[in-house]
Design an enzyme around this catalytic site. Structure first.
Site: not given
Length: 554
Positions: A151, A229
């Site tokens: 995120g 990520s």
């Protein structure tokens, strides 16, 4: 290790030796196990717990209370650390449900973040959710997979879409811990100048787990980190934290944007000064700092996020708030700008086939003429990197079936290479060249992650955009296609093997060859064979053009 059969034999011998009456067990083997598990001394150690009994567990922190997850595992939410605003966190000394909840079915509130209703988050957010397979016993010695969500370090939580760890835990016969950590300015921008609070949060989470998992049938010496990520970026930071090395044995990095190196102290200081000016409190005015509303902090964080690249180009535009190479907690950049330290841990490093597609096709919803390619590159890379890129045949125009050229296709390939794929290959070469082992792969089958459907390109058959690997790994794809179901089964088998042995190869699947310092056989996950090398050679990315971490940190 004792088995049920050996316990039967020992019990029988003891009965004869001490003249206890023995009744022959004339029952089928499966029923014999059920009868044996009714013996208290046996059931507490070797037998899977019933659902009711499994909802409480004695731990070194006190009694853990949990609930049955709809997908079959036992679920234990817990607060693992405490902290005050912008202070280092400390591991808890007692077992408590998150956020003062009294119902073990309640899931933790997220950490403060933008564009989320304030009722859904809390500063008291250092929590995790443990998913425990019903099959585990106290002597299972099972591995633990610790999932760190992504995120861009400003959004996300342990309860994000697709992150229910129940099916993954059952398929891998492991404990799955999905962890939260402080985000954004609260995790990285303490006005005192103290950096990497969020990284320390995760060190504390690992310390908590090392003590807690034996009570659930887990091994304290079989802990694997996994994340996607910025979650994978955080794992890369933990790999550079010497004090964390003994807390985990291996790691899985999915779609880590490795082009982003850790922030330098100089860049961090520039950003810190801007943020402190935005909140209008001095670093020593604790009363002012504690009185700030979360809205004020998040607004200042948004201003910093949007201004960071102008303040210092090394911060970048996409993930400017991130771990800092502070020299005390994080001691190595783990990139090609400094000598690479000796390594021993095995890694899995994966990307997806169209990592940059969401960013490119959402920024440019309409086709781009070929003439747009060079100026867009220049705005991103500057000279001389742009001239090297546009003159290379590796990023030549790609005509469509009707002969038209859409520069978005080139930009997508370019972005995927420099931010994820090729920089990941460079990292793998460095890792194995200094003693570690790395298996590199690329997902060519995925499941559209919530939000990606906003970009029609990401919903096309055969396209796997950033985050589209998450539900495949967790087994949370709704109504999976045969291809998705097959890949989920395969990847969970491979992860199960990796958690146990550090090797993802299992019978019945294609051989996944480890990387070497000169060869990266990147296995196509959901396809056959290995990914083409393309531009992912040291003489182009990482040398001729250079990644951002090299360009800005020379």
């Amino acid at each position: 290790m004792f088995t049920l059969a050996s316990v039967v034999a020992i019990f029988y011998l003891f009965s004869v030796a001490f003249a206890f009456p023995v009744i022959p067990l004339k029952v089928p083997p499966g029923d014999a196990n059920k009868i044996l598990c009714q013996l208290p001394i046996v059931s507490r150690i070797l037998c899977p717990l019933s659902a009711r009994a499994a909802l409480t567990r004695p731990t070194v922190f006190g009694t853990a209370t949990g609930a049955e997850d709809p997908s079959g595992a036992f679920r234990f939410p817990v607060k693992y650390a405490s902290s005050t605003r912008w202070a280092p966190s400390t591991v808890v000394t007692s077992w408590n449900l998150p956020n003062g909840f009294t119902n073990a079915s309640s899931l933790p509130l997220a950490c403060p973040q933008p564009d989320v209703d304030s009722s859904a988050y809390s500063e008291d957010c250092l929590s995790m959710v443990l998913y425990v397979p019903p099959s585990l016993t106290l002597v299972s010695n099972a591995p633990t997979l610790v999932w760190i969500h992504g995120g861009s370090f400003i959004i996300g939580s342990a309860t994000g879409p697709g992150l229910d760890g129940s099916k993954l835990a059952i398929a891998t016969n492991s404990i799955v811990a999905v962890v939260q950590y402080r985000l954004g300015a609260l995790g990285f921008m303490a006005p005192s100048g103290k950096t990497n609070l969020a990284v320390q949060d995760l060190v504390n989470a690992l310390q908590f787990l090392k003590k807690a998992v034996p009570a659930f049938g887990g091994s304290a010496s079989k802990i694997t980190l996994a994340g996607q990520s910025s979650g994978a970026n955080m794992i890369r930071a933990l790999l550079a934290v010497p004090s964390a090395s003994s807390l985990f044995t291996s790691a899985i990095l999915q779609s880590d944007p490795m082009n982003f190196g850790f922030l330098s102290p100089t860049t961090q200081s520039v950003m810190q000064n801007f943020f402190t000016g935005e909140i209008n409190c001095s670093a020593t005015d604790s009363a002012c700092l504690n009185a700030l509303s979360l809205d004020t902090i998040l607004d200042a964080q948004s201003d910093l996020f949007g201004s960071a690249a102008d303040l210092d180009p090394a911060a970048g535009k996409n993930q400017p708030i991130r771990p800092v190479l502070d020299g005390s907690l994080i001691t190595s950049p783990l990139d090609s700008t400094r000598p690479f330290p000796t390594q021993t841990k095995p890694l899995l490093i994966t990307t997806v086939s169209e990592e940059a597609a969401f960013a490119i096709y959402s920024s440019f919803p309409d086709p781009l003429p070929e003439e747009a390619f060079e100026p867009i590159c220049d705005a991103t890379f500057g000279e001389p990197r742009t001239s090297q890129i546009v003159s290379s045949p590796l990023y030549s125009p790609i005509p469509s079936v009707n002969g038209d050229v859409d520069a978005r296709s080139q930009l997508q390939t370019l972005g995927t290479d420099y931010l994820w794929k090729c920089s990941g290959w460079t990292f793998a070469r460095n890792w194995v060249g200094h003693g570690g082992k790395a298996y590199v792969g690329q997902f060519v089958v995925g499941s559209t992650y919530p939000g990606n459907e906003a970009v029609p390109f990401c919903t096309q058959p055969g396209i796997v955009c950033h985050q589209d690997d998450i539900k495949i790994v967790f087994g949370t794809v709704e109504n999976p296609t045969p291809e998705q179901a097959a890949l989920t089964t395969e990847i969970q088998k491979r992860y199960k093997a990796f958690l146990t042995s550090g090797n993802p190869n299992v019978p019945g699947t294609a051989t996944w060859s480890p990387a070497t310092s000169s060869n990266i056989p990147s296995l196509l996950l959901g396809g056959s064979g290995v990914a083409p090398v393309g531009a992912c050679v040291p003489s182009f990315w990482g040398s001729g053009v250079q990644y951002d971490y090299q360009f800005f940190n020379e």
